[in-house]
Structures are given as C-alpha cells and as structure tokens.
Design a protein around this motif. Structure first.
Motif, PDB file in Angstrom:
ATOM      1  N   GLY A  17       1.029  -1.206  -0.101  1.00 27.11           N
ATOM      2  CA  GLY A  17      -0.004  -0.077   0.033  1.00 27.11           C
ATOM      3  C   GLY A  17       0.831   1.252  -0.296  1.00 27.11           C
ATOM      4  N   SER A  18       0.294   2.175   0.524  1.00 31.31           N
ATOM      5  CA  SER A  18       1.087   3.803   0.548  1.00 31.31           C
ATOM      6  C   SER A  18       0.333   4.377   1.813  1.00 31.31           C
ATOM      7  N   GLY A  19       1.286   5.285   2.565  1.00 29.58           N
ATOM      8  CA  GLY A  19       1.010   6.055   3.451  1.00 29.58           C
ATOM      9  C   GLY A  19       0.218   7.183   3.130  1.00 29.58           C
ATOM     10  N   PRO A  20      -0.451   7.631   4.337  1.00 30.72           N
ATOM     11  CA  PRO A  20      -1.433   8.769   4.070  1.00 30.72           C
ATOM     12  C   PRO A  20      -1.036  10.139   3.083  1.00 30.72           C
ATOM     13  N   LEU A  21       0.245  10.412   3.409  1.00 30.51           N
ATOM     14  CA  LEU A  21       0.524  11.663   2.461  1.00 30.51           C
ATOM     15  C   LEU A  21       0.633  11.193   1.063  1.00 30.51           C
ATOM     16  N   ALA A  22       1.164   9.935   0.641  1.00 34.56           N
ATOM     17  CA  ALA A  22       1.245   9.741  -0.474  1.00 34.56           C
ATOM     18  C   ALA A  22      -0.093   9.749  -1.248  1.00 34.56           C
ATOM     19  N   ILE A  23      -1.112   9.231  -0.245  1.00 34.95           N
ATOM     20  CA  ILE A  23      -2.519   9.075  -0.732  1.00 34.95           C
ATOM     21  C   ILE A  23      -2.892  10.423  -1.138  1.00 34.95           C
ATOM     22  N   LEU A  24      -2.649  11.302  -0.140  1.00 33.25           N
ATOM     23  CA  LEU A  24      -3.431  12.654  -0.410  1.00 33.25           C
ATOM     24  C   LEU A  24      -2.672  13.347  -1.576  1.00 33.25           C
ATOM     25  N   THR A  74      -7.516  22.115   5.124  1.00 34.42           N
ATOM     26  CA  THR A  74      -5.927  21.390   5.088  1.00 34.42           C
ATOM     27  C   THR A  74      -6.257  19.697   5.598  1.00 34.42           C
ATOM     28  N   GLY A  75      -6.946  19.537   6.405  1.00 37.54           N
ATOM     29  CA  GLY A  75      -7.550  18.174   6.616  1.00 37.54           C
ATOM     30  C   GLY A  75      -6.609  17.624   7.641  1.00 37.54           C
ATOM     31  N   PHE A  76      -5.676  18.322   8.311  1.00 40.84           N
ATOM     32  CA  PHE A  76      -4.764  18.011   9.355  1.00 40.84           C
ATOM     33  C   PHE A  76      -5.142  19.143  10.647  1.00 40.84           C
ATOM     34  N   ASN A 105      -2.495  18.126  17.903  1.00 38.66           N
ATOM     35  CA  ASN A 105      -3.041  17.779  19.384  1.00 38.66           C
ATOM     36  C   ASN A 105      -2.001  17.212  20.007  1.00 38.66           C
ATOM     37  N   ASP A 106      -2.135  16.716  21.407  1.00 39.68           N
ATOM     38  CA  ASP A 106      -0.926  16.427  22.094  1.00 39.68           C
ATOM     39  C   ASP A 106      -0.416  15.207  21.791  1.00 39.68           C
ATOM     40  N   ASP A 107      -1.277  14.345  20.883  1.00 37.47           N
ATOM     41  CA  ASP A 107      -0.807  13.030  20.612  1.00 37.47           C
ATOM     42  C   ASP A 107      -0.096  13.046  19.244  1.00 37.47           C
ATOM     43  N   GLY A 108      -0.253  14.358  18.600  1.00 37.04           N
ATOM     44  CA  GLY A 108       0.589  14.531  17.289  1.00 37.04           C
ATOM     45  C   GLY A 108      -0.584  14.938  16.288  1.00 37.04           C
ATOM     46  N   VAL A 109      -0.328  14.418  15.017  1.00 45.10           N
ATOM     47  CA  VAL A 109      -1.127  14.759  14.046  1.00 45.10           C
ATOM     48  C   VAL A 109      -2.369  13.972  13.966  1.00 45.10           C
ATOM     49  N   GLN A 110      -3.585  14.807  13.587  1.00 47.14           N
ATOM     50  CA  GLN A 110      -4.649  14.009  13.873  1.00 47.14           C
ATOM     51  C   GLN A 110      -5.246  14.281  12.277  1.00 47.14           C
ATOM     52  N   TYR A 111      -5.766  13.163  11.891  1.00 43.36           N
ATOM     53  CA  TYR A 111      -6.256  13.347  10.363  1.00 43.36           C
ATOM     54  C   TYR A 111      -7.739  13.811  10.352  1.00 43.36           C
ATOM     55  N   LYS A 112      -8.101  14.750   9.685  1.00 38.89           N
ATOM     56  CA  LYS A 112      -9.479  15.205   9.161  1.00 38.89           C
ATOM     57  C   LYS A 112      -9.770  15.062   7.804  1.00 38.89           C
ATOM     58  N   PRO A 113     -11.189  14.830   7.607  1.00 38.79           N
ATOM     59  CA  PRO A 113     -11.250  14.668   5.931  1.00 38.79           C
ATOM     60  C   PRO A 113     -10.860  15.961   5.234  1.00 38.79           C
ATOM     61  N   HIS A 114     -10.222  15.736   3.981  1.00 36.22           N
ATOM     62  CA  HIS A 114      -9.918  16.701   3.078  1.00 36.22           C
ATOM     63  C   HIS A 114     -10.915  17.070   2.139  1.00 36.22           C
ATOM     64  N   VAL A 115     -11.451  18.169   1.987  1.00 34.49           N
ATOM     65  CA  VAL A 115     -12.529  18.507   1.017  1.00 34.49           C
ATOM     66  C   VAL A 115     -12.102  19.026  -0.257  1.00 34.49           C
ATOM     67  N   LEU A 160      -8.574  10.109   5.633  1.00 33.05           N
ATOM     68  CA  LEU A 160      -7.346   9.119   5.673  1.00 33.05           C
ATOM     69  C   LEU A 160      -7.379   8.830   7.035  1.00 33.05           C
ATOM     70  N   ASP A 161      -6.680   7.615   7.009  1.00 35.03           N
ATOM     71  CA  ASP A 161      -6.245   7.041   8.372  1.00 35.03           C
ATOM     72  C   ASP A 161      -4.903   6.300   8.181  1.00 35.03           C
ATOM     73  N   THR A 162      -4.466   5.745   9.169  1.00 33.90           N
ATOM     74  CA  THR A 162      -3.101   5.128   9.396  1.00 33.90           C
ATOM     75  C   THR A 162      -3.004   4.264   8.226  1.00 33.90           C
ATOM     76  N   SER A 163      -3.868   3.442   7.732  1.00 39.25           N
ATOM     77  CA  SER A 163      -3.752   2.194   6.725  1.00 39.25           C
ATOM     78  C   SER A 163      -4.667   2.491   5.736  1.00 39.25           C
ATOM     79  N   ASN A 164      -6.080   2.744   6.160  1.00 36.65           N
ATOM     80  CA  ASN A 164      -7.341   2.555   5.285  1.00 36.65           C
ATOM     81  C   ASN A 164      -7.638   4.063   4.813  1.00 36.65           C
ATOM     82  N   TYR A 165      -8.489   4.156   3.819  1.00 37.59           N
ATOM     83  CA  TYR A 165      -8.856   5.644   3.583  1.00 37.59           C
ATOM     84  C   TYR A 165     -10.196   5.354   2.683  1.00 37.59           C
ATOM     85  N   GLN A 166     -11.200   6.359   2.950  1.00 34.95           N
ATOM     86  CA  GLN A 166     -12.360   6.513   2.527  1.00 34.95           C
ATOM     87  C   GLN A 166     -12.623   7.729   1.698  1.00 34.95           C
ATOM     88  N   LEU A 167     -13.601   7.519   0.492  1.00 35.03           N
ATOM     89  CA  LEU A 167     -13.630   8.480  -0.434  1.00 35.03           C
ATOM     90  C   LEU A 167     -15.011   8.621  -0.589  1.00 35.03           C
TER      91      LEU A 167
END
Length: 282
Positions: free
Chosen positions: A86-93, A110-112, A115-125, A141-148
């Motif tokens: 597969g590919s990572g979230p940034l490559a998909i984006l 921006t979709g990102f 927070n205290d835990d680092g980068v939080q993925y939000k939907p890109h529009v 985007l998620d760490t492995s899957n993604y939805q369109l």
C-alpha cells in the motif's frame, strides 16, 4: 476548467500520476470520476442517487462558507484497504490532490490538525466541476485505510418554473421534469418538492388545464418492475400536487416504464434522460 465525465476519466488514466489504477473487469468498480490507489482494494461501496451529506458535521467548519453545511445530490461512499504494501496517508493525499487539481478542482481545507498526540487526520474536502455538475470530494485518511466520498450535486440547468412549464405545454403539449428519485424507489425527494409547487402554480394559473402525469424509466432491471416503478413515481408526483390544493379530477397518473425512451439506454447520459416525469396536456 470544465470536463465531461469521460474526459475526466481519460485524464486520470493518462495523467501519469503515481499510484492510480482502474479496477479490474468483473470486480467491484471504482467511481467513474476518481479511481483508487494501486496497492489498495475497494472493500465497500454504497450509492444513494438522492441523498444529503452533512459536510461540516464530518469535516468541521470550512473557510469562508465555501460550501453549505448540507450538500444534496448523488452520494457515493467507498472504503479502500491496503493489498500488500500500500501507501502512506501523505502519498494518498498527494496523488488525489494532483489528480483533482489537474481537473481544475481546488482543496477547501487542510485536513490536518495538531493535538497532544501529534497529527490528527481530518477529512480533506475538494470542489470541482465536471461538465455542468458541481462535485464535492471528501477524502478521509487513516493510518492504513482511506475512505472516499463523492457528492455529485444537482446539475446546473434551466430552472423549472410555472411559466416555463406553460410555455413547453403550449409549444409541444408536453413538459419534461427530471426528478432524481432514489434508485428503485418512488418516494418523492426533497428536491422534487420545488417542482411540485411550480406544477401547482401552473394549474392555478390555468383553471381549465388538465394534466396526465407520466412516469418513465431507463431499461436497467426487469421491464415489469420498471413499469410498476414508473406508475408509483407518477402517482407520488400527483399526490404531492393534490396536497398543494389542486383538485385530483384534473390529474391522472400513468406509468410507461422503459417503453418510451428518448435517448440511448447504452450510455449513462442517455439513461439519465430517460428517467423522467412528463406533464402531458389532456
């Protein structure tokens, strides 16, 4: 930049962007506007021909009121999961950003967020236009899957008004409405209510006018089912017009099913034209 759907698909197939590939024949298919990343498989797909997508509920507030909170239209949701590396979230984006930008679209957020835990993925529009159809694309985007999610809004066309219906009836004895019913169903969608009000206004302005409300389908499915569905859709429109205070004796509902096409049922555009409701002067 405006592109017909076939042109858009050809662009994505020939753009040379890393990671894009069409689904194999016989498998669950990608959306015709955007294909999935190579190295990912399409695991689920849902399509609603007439739906409302609560955009900001999913994506958060968009800048400068770029889109309304609720977006109406045909909504297709797809989930992709990695097959192999597969590919990572940034490559998909990046791949989707390039494909949509090349088609004349733009990203609205921006979709990102951090927070205290680092980068939080939000939907890109994203927003773009294909021929006369405004399209909203939501990439989650998620760490492995993604939805369109792809929302094809009501095509920009001539506004249905009582005066336009009257002119069509005077010129040809028939006026055509393209009401986006949900596939296989006869419940009048919210977008159709505005057309119903114009029909009622038409009839109030012409007290002697009597109409036959006639439903038509494409040829997808069984002929008997299409005949029943077209009748039910015509009856749904008639009942809605009567609910506006029009006497039922001035109307009748008729279903023709797939028997009277006006366009080529072998193409998507032709099938869309064949799915119609006609007002016929009696």
């Amino acid at each position: 930049m405006r592109l017909h759907r076939r042109s858009f698909l050809a662009l994505l197939a020939s753009a040379g962007l890393p990671g894009f590939a069409r689904a194999a024949e016989g498998e669950m298919t990608d959306h015709p506007l955007l294909s999935g990343m190579s190295g990912f498989g399409l695991r689920s797909k849902t399509v609603r021909d007439a739906d409302t997508f609560a955009l900001e509920q999913v994506c958060g507030k968009l800048p400068s009121q770029a889109l309304p909170w609720l977006v109406d239209g045909k909504v297709t949701r797809m989930e992709y999961r990695p097959q192999g590396k597969g590919s990572g979230p940034l490559a998909i984006l990046r791949s989707y950003q390039q494909a949509i930008a090349k088609a004349g679209g733009q990203q609205l957020n921006t979709g990102f967020s951090l927070n205290d835990d680092g980068v939080q993925y939000k939907p890109h529009v994203f927003r773009l236009q294909v021929d006369k159809t405004p399209v909203v694309v939501v990439l989650h985007l998620d760490t492995s899957n993604y939805q369109l999610t792809i929302i094809e809004q009501q095509p920009l066309g001539e506004l249905v008004t009582a005066s336009k219906l009257a002119a069509d009836l005077k010129a040809a004895g028939v006026a055509t409405l393209h009401i986006e019913f949900e596939t296989g169903k006869a419940q009048l969608p919210s977008a159709g209510q505005a057309m119903v009000k114009e029909i009622a206004t038409l009839l109030r302005n012409a007290p002697e006018l009597q109409l036959s409300i006639e439903g038509h389908t494409d040829r997808v499915g069984q002929a008997a089912d299409n005949l029943r569905l077209s009748q039910e859709r015509a009856e749904a429109v008639m009942k809605a017009v009567v609910a506006q205070g029009i006497e039922a004796k001035r109307l009748k509902a008729v279903g023709h099913g797939q028997n009277e096409p006006v366009a080529d049922n072998r193409t998507e555009e032709g099938r869309a034209r064949n799915r119609r409701v006609e007002l016929v002067k009696r």
